[in-house]
Design a protein around this motif. Structure first.
Motif, mmCIF file in Angstrom:
data_model
loop_
_atom_site.group_PDB
_atom_site.id
_atom_site.type_symbol
_atom_site.label_atom_id
_atom_site.label_comp_id
_atom_site.label_asym_id
_atom_site.label_seq_id
_atom_site.Cartn_x
_atom_site.Cartn_y
_atom_site.Cartn_z
ATOM 1 N N GLN A 71 0.864 -1.183 0.000
ATOM 2 C CA GLN A 71 0.000 0.000 0.000
ATOM 3 C C GLN A 71 0.898 1.229 0.000
ATOM 4 O O GLN A 71 1.854 1.329 0.770
ATOM 5 N N ILE A 72 0.577 2.186 -0.895
ATOM 6 C CA ILE A 72 1.367 3.408 -0.990
ATOM 7 C C ILE A 72 0.496 4.596 -0.635
ATOM 8 O O ILE A 72 -0.704 4.440 -0.377
ATOM 9 N N GLU A 73 1.102 5.782 -0.627
ATOM 10 C CA GLU A 73 0.361 6.982 -0.233
ATOM 11 C C GLU A 73 -0.851 7.192 -1.131
ATOM 12 O O GLU A 73 -0.805 6.928 -2.335
ATOM 13 N N GLY A 74 -1.935 7.659 -0.516
ATOM 14 C CA GLY A 74 -3.178 7.867 -1.256
ATOM 15 C C GLY A 74 -4.089 6.671 -1.230
ATOM 16 O O GLY A 74 -5.174 6.702 -1.811
ATOM 17 N N GLY A 75 -3.605 5.569 -0.601
ATOM 18 C CA GLY A 75 -4.439 4.374 -0.503
ATOM 19 C C GLY A 75 -4.345 3.467 -1.709
ATOM 20 O O GLY A 75 -5.040 2.446 -1.768
ATOM 21 N N ASN A 76 -3.508 3.799 -2.689
ATOM 22 C CA ASN A 76 -3.359 2.931 -3.854
ATOM 23 C C ASN A 76 -2.617 1.650 -3.484
ATOM 24 O O ASN A 76 -1.822 1.617 -2.533
ATOM 25 N N LEU A 77 -2.868 0.592 -4.272
ATOM 26 C CA LEU A 77 -2.234 -0.703 -4.049
ATOM 27 C C LEU A 77 -1.310 -1.035 -5.217
ATOM 28 O O LEU A 77 -1.606 -0.710 -6.370
ATOM 29 N N VAL A 78 -0.194 -1.691 -4.900
ATOM 30 C CA VAL A 78 0.748 -2.145 -5.929
ATOM 31 C C VAL A 78 0.877 -3.659 -5.811
ATOM 32 O O VAL A 78 1.248 -4.183 -4.752
ATOM 33 N N PHE A 79 0.556 -4.367 -6.905
ATOM 34 C CA PHE A 79 0.727 -5.807 -6.977
ATOM 35 C C PHE A 79 1.978 -6.099 -7.816
ATOM 36 O O PHE A 79 2.134 -5.533 -8.907
ATOM 37 N N THR A 80 2.825 -6.998 -7.318
ATOM 38 C CA THR A 80 4.069 -7.274 -8.036
ATOM 39 C C THR A 80 4.132 -8.738 -8.458
ATOM 40 O O THR A 80 3.513 -9.615 -7.851
ATOM 41 N N SER A 81 4.893 -8.957 -9.539
ATOM 42 C CA SER A 81 5.081 -10.297 -10.084
ATOM 43 C C SER A 81 6.572 -10.516 -10.333
ATOM 44 O O SER A 81 7.333 -9.564 -10.517
ATOM 45 N N GLN A 82 6.992 -11.778 -10.369
ATOM 46 C CA GLN A 82 8.378 -12.090 -10.672
ATOM 47 C C GLN A 82 8.630 -12.237 -12.164
ATOM 48 O O GLN A 82 9.772 -12.426 -12.583
ATOM 49 N N GLU A 83 7.551 -12.113 -12.969
ATOM 50 C CA GLU A 83 7.723 -12.304 -14.405
ATOM 51 C C GLU A 83 6.907 -11.356 -15.268
ATOM 52 O O GLU A 83 7.121 -11.300 -16.482
ATOM 53 N N SER A 84 6.012 -10.569 -14.645
ATOM 54 C CA SER A 84 5.124 -9.712 -15.452
ATOM 55 C C SER A 84 5.129 -8.259 -15.024
ATOM 56 O O SER A 84 4.224 -7.502 -15.393
ATOM 57 N N GLY A 85 6.106 -7.816 -14.228
ATOM 58 C CA GLY A 85 6.150 -6.426 -13.804
ATOM 59 C C GLY A 85 5.258 -6.145 -12.615
ATOM 60 O O GLY A 85 5.121 -6.974 -11.711
ATOM 61 N N PHE A 86 4.582 -4.947 -12.624
ATOM 62 C CA PHE A 86 3.697 -4.605 -11.508
ATOM 63 C C PHE A 86 2.488 -3.832 -12.026
ATOM 64 O O PHE A 86 2.519 -3.210 -13.096
ATOM 65 N N THR A 87 1.420 -3.882 -11.198
ATOM 66 C CA THR A 87 0.157 -3.218 -11.539
ATOM 67 C C THR A 87 -0.271 -2.340 -10.376
ATOM 68 O O THR A 87 -0.132 -2.728 -9.211
ATOM 69 N N ILE A 88 -0.812 -1.138 -10.692
ATOM 70 C CA ILE A 88 -1.263 -0.191 -9.666
ATOM 71 C C ILE A 88 -2.793 -0.110 -9.711
ATOM 72 O O ILE A 88 -3.388 0.043 -10.787
ATOM 73 N N LEU A 89 -3.407 -0.232 -8.517
ATOM 74 C CA LEU A 89 -4.847 -0.082 -8.374
ATOM 75 C C LEU A 89 -5.138 1.089 -7.449
ATOM 76 O O LEU A 89 -4.389 1.321 -6.484
#
Length: 898
Positions: free
Chosen positions: A397-415
């Motif tokens: 969880q980052i500032e502003g309440g956004n979420l970051v999902f990470t992968s070992q092969e596909s980068g990352f996604t921000i929600l």
């Protein structure tokens, strides 16, 4: 009944395990063992010489640590034995060694060998302690086991051991005073109590004293606080000695576990574990929580206070007040937490493992391996997914309440906080790697950690990457955080780094790469401003405020310069010959601490800085002509530099053939050679033409002469022969024998003339001796045996000089002409021919005839032809004549002597 007994046994086992855990205290120890390159784990003694170099006495010999490496001196390199029980610096350039069952020796550290033995103590007593005198610091006092004897060593004469005079103290009969006998009487140096006592060493908090078999005693305000032993992180209780280095660090050699070090400015507390496999770490209310192999460890500042078994398949957890959530391969479990006690409340079965649990906007969210993520909605968990990947390795969880999902092969996604996708990043849109390991958000920047380094994302765009060239060290990012002073930190599997400008600056004095005890998990407590590092066999807690890098590495110092193997005076400017072979630069040692390495760097003419290949030694081979400006610096493990203020300038002079004067001279010389070459060719052509013309001329002259000879001699004799034959045919003389004899003589003479002609035409190179013999045979054939003229030949040939054919022919013609003149005109009865040959050739023809007047025959062709022939072949002719006879001198390049 059996089932109840089993439960009771399990309960007692858990109580035992919790009791065992409670004995684990935080220690402040670092170890150096064979895993880190130490030649032996059995160390008897340690010292530091005046240059700061560390020396160890081990079971494998004498060991020196200097410039990134250990050097071993043992029986193969000249020591009497390998068991070095005692090593003590005596100041200056030497060490005192005691080698088991061999003796006590003086070791010269510059010559790197034993130079003398303390023979008086060869097999007497073992050294117990060595201390500086309280009365006179020039002396070190040596005490011995099971003996009241003591000796002294003066710093200016370390190779001599002086036995001290001992006296019982008047105030205490059990105490012995030791005196040195001097010219002025007895000088007190020490007493037995001082010699027997073990020193107390201090850091900023405690005092330390080793006790063999018990470990290290820790004091505060004169009182024992505790023991550092095998239960609290010490590798072995068999501590053999102790030593405080010049930088304040405390070293404790052990028998079996190498060196134990307590750093003066220690920055971490360490909890030792036999085995640790950390999966997750949390912090709450002054306690750390570590999940490992299904157990939850609870730690305070000093020790592990509790160990609770949860689930053997446990993968992660989160603690929010009295709510404790556990994720495993079997599902999601909620507990009530109070007073370090856990009570299970609910369980959500799942078939995929849970990777991370967080609380965002007052609702719980957890990610899974393979099935997306779940978010809490109205007391229930709802499964959701992303279009990019559902095998989620981590969740932040980052500032502003956004979420970051990470992968070992596909980068990352921000929600966003409403779980709507607002961005996805991978290598296609600028990421250095798709293997994302950590995310940290602050203000308008999202920091992403991958195996390639650190990446900054600003306003949904890749802004900057920090990779190896920007100071990143490692292959995995465990943690990114900001400390209270707004400093950004990055923790990798190898190094702790802080962001300074557009670079990452490693802090090497905090050792994260601990041999076979690598880092497994990292957690930063913003509340306590502490960093927890969970490793395979330990947990370290580091206070961020205590991190003090070494900002002042030791300065570079050039000690020796060798040019082609010869020592030269140290100067800032050196002239080198063009044919230089090697230039060698030796620098003072700056790396004397195996826990914090310092490295030399150099650069040439403002090029990139390069590390030394050898620790403190630089060599250049066959430098080309030109000027080289060398700069040097040291850099410690924390990245701080110290640049040598003065440059070293090496000027390599030109080869002589590169100088302007040589080039101009060479051009002039080559021009002259070329001109001479063409001139010589032209001259040779002209000379050849001249020789050909001369040859043609001579050939024509010889033809005319031969023609003339044939006409004058052979022709005349042939005519006479024909006439006499005709007379015989018409003659009525009955006796024709006289006429036939005349015909025979004429034919014989004709044959002789023909032979001469053939000899002349076929003659090749010959010698003086051959010419002499041929002319002599010729004369005898001409005059016959019954000639009225007597001819004597005198042979004075010492050097049978070679003659080419042209010279031989001309000399023969001259002699032939001379003898023909004698026969026709001289009316002589005696002729003497003398041939001499040594350095020069000299031929004389002398007769006793009537002579002639030289003035009257000057215009004669015969004499002039003789002189011309002689001149052409490099000879001269002088003719002397009077009424008593004539003498003709033929001399090679000389005048005839009268």
């Amino acid at each position: 009944m059996l089932k109840n007994r089993i439960y009771k046994l399990l309960f007692l086992l858990l109580i035992f395990l919790q009791w065992k855990v409670s004995a684990q205290h935080a220690s402040y120890l670092e170890t150096i063992t064979e895993k880190e390159g130490l030649p032996s784990n059995y160390i008897f003694s340690i010292t530091q010489d005046d240059t700061g170099v560390m020396w160890l006495g081990t079971d494998k010999g004498l060991v020196k640590y200097d410039n990134h490496k250990y050097t071993v001196y043992d029986s193969d390199s000249g020591l009497p034995g390998n068991y070095v029980n005692v090593v003590q610096s005596l100041g200056g350039k030497g060490l005192l060694l005691e080698i088991s069952e061999k003796g006590k020796y003086y070791f010269d550290i510059h010559k790197e060998k034993i130079t003398s033995e303390y023979k008086s103590l060869r097999n007497k007593y073992s050294i117990f302690n060595i201390k500086k005198s309280l009365q006179d610091s020039n002396y070190q006092i040596v005490g011995f086991l099971n003996s009241t004897m003591a000796c002294a060593i003066h710093k200016d004469h370390p190779e001599k051991l002086i036995e001290l005079k001992s006296k019982a103290s008047s105030s205490d009969p059990d105490k012995i005073n030791y005196y040195l006998e001097t010219k002025n009487g007895l000088l007190f140096l020490a007493n037995s109590d001082y010699l027997k006592s073990q020193p107390l060493f201090s850091d900023r908090n405690y005092q330390y004293q080793y006790q063999y078999g018990k470990g290290i005693v820790r004091y505060k305000n004169g009182k024992i606080v505790d023991f550092l032993n095998e239960n609290t992180g010490l590798g072995s209780n068999l501590v053999s000695s102790s030593y405080q280095m010049a930088n304040g660090d405390l070293y404790f050699p052990t028998l079996g576990s190498g060196l134990t070090v307590i750093k003066k400015n220690n920055q971490r507390s360490v909890f030792e574990f036999e085995k640790l496999n950390p999966k997750a770490v949390g912090y709450q209310d002054g306690q750390y929580f570590i999940l490992s192999d299904g157990f939850l460890y609870i730690l305070n500042e000093k020790k592990v206070v509790k160990k609770v078994f949860l689930n053997k398949d446990a993968l992660t957890f989160s603690l929010f007040g009295d709510e404790f959530y556990l994720g495993s391969f079997t599902g999601f479990t909620k507990y009530h937490f109070q007073n370090n006690q856990l009570k299970k409340l609910s369980h959500l079965p799942l078939t995929s493992g849970i990777s991370k649990i967080i609380k965002a906007n007052n609702s719980v969210v957890f990610s899974c391996y393979g099935s997306g993520f779940y978010s809490e909605q109205n007391g229930k968990f709802v499964q959701q997914s992303t279009p990019y990947f559902n095998n989620i390795e981590n969740l932040f969880q980052i500032e502003g309440g956004n979420l970051v999902f990470t992968s070992q092969e596909s980068g990352f996604t921000i929600l966003d906080k409403n779980r709507k996708i607002i961005g996805h990043f991978n290598k296609k849109n600028g990421l250095p790697s798709n293997n994302i390991q950590y995310a940290f958000g602050e203000k308008d920047t999202l920091w992403i950690g991958s195996k390639k380094g650190l990446t900054a994302v600003v306003q949904d765009k890749i802004y900057r990457s920090f990779q190896e060239a920007q100071g990143f060290v490692g292959t995995k990012v465990f943690c990114i955080f900001k400390s209270s002073n707004d400093q950004l930190w990055v923790i990798s599997d190898r190094m702790m780094m802080k962001k300074v400008g557009n670079q990452l600056q490693p802090l090497g004095n905090i050792n994260l790469l601990d041999g076979k005890n690598p880092i497994k998990y990292c957690y930063f407590s913003s509340e306590r401003q502490e960093l927890l590092l969970a490793m395979k066999n330990s947990i370290s807690v580091i206070k961020i405020k205590d991190i003090k890098p070494n900002e002042h590495p030791e300065a570079p110092k050039l000690e020796t310069i060798l040019l082609n193997g010869e020592n030269v005076e140290k100067e800032n400017f050196l002239n080198l010959k063009a044919d230089n072979y090697t230039t060698e630069l030796f620098f003072a040692s700056v790396d004397k601490n195996p826990l914090s390495k310092t490295t030399y760097y150099y650069r040439v003419n403002q090029s990139e800085w390069r590390p030394f290949i050898e620790a403190n030694f630089l060599r250049f081979h066959h430098l080309d002509q030109g000027e080289y400006i060398l700069n040097f610096k040291t850099m410690n493990a924390d990245g701080y530099e110290n640049v040598m203020p003065q440059s070293l300038v090496l000027k390599v002079n030109e080869h002589f053939y590169q100088n302007l004067w040589f080039i101009l001279g060479l051009i002039l010389f080559l021009g002259s050679i070329t001109g001479w070459f063409f001139y010589d060719i032209k001259s040779r052509k002209l000379q050849k033409m001249h020789q050909e013309m001369m040859f043609e001329s001579k050939l024509e002259s010889e033809r005319r002469r031969i023609s003339r000879d044939l006409h004058d001699n052979i022709g005349a004799y042939t005519t006479s022969l024909i006439s006499k034959v005709d007379q015989l045919q018409t003659s009525k003389i009955k006796s024709k024998s006289s006429k036939l004899e005349e015909i025979r003589e004429n034919a014989t003479y004709i044959l002789s003339l023909l032979r001469q002609t053939i000899w002349v035409l076929s003659l090749k190179d010959t010698s003086v001796e051959s010419l002499y013999d041929y002319f002599k045979n010729y004369i005898y054939k001409i005059i016959g045996t019954e000639s009225p003229i007597k001819v004597d030949f005198v042979d004075e040939i010492e050097n049978d000089k070679p003659l080419d054919s042209s010279k031989a022919i001309e000399l023969f013609r001259i002699l032939q002409e001379s003898f023909q003149n004698i026969l026709k005109h001289a009316q002589a009865d005696t002729v003497v021919v003398t041939v001499k040959s040594s350095e020069i050739i000299s031929i004389t023809v002398e007769d006793n005839g009537k002579g002639f007047d030289a003035e009257l025959v000057k215009t004669g062709n015969g004499l002039q032809n003789m002189k011309d022939r002689a001149q052409e072949i490099g000879f001269s002719i002088e003719i002397l004549s009077n009424s008593k006879g004539t003498k003709i001198c033929i001399l090679e390049n000389e005048k005839c002597v009268k």
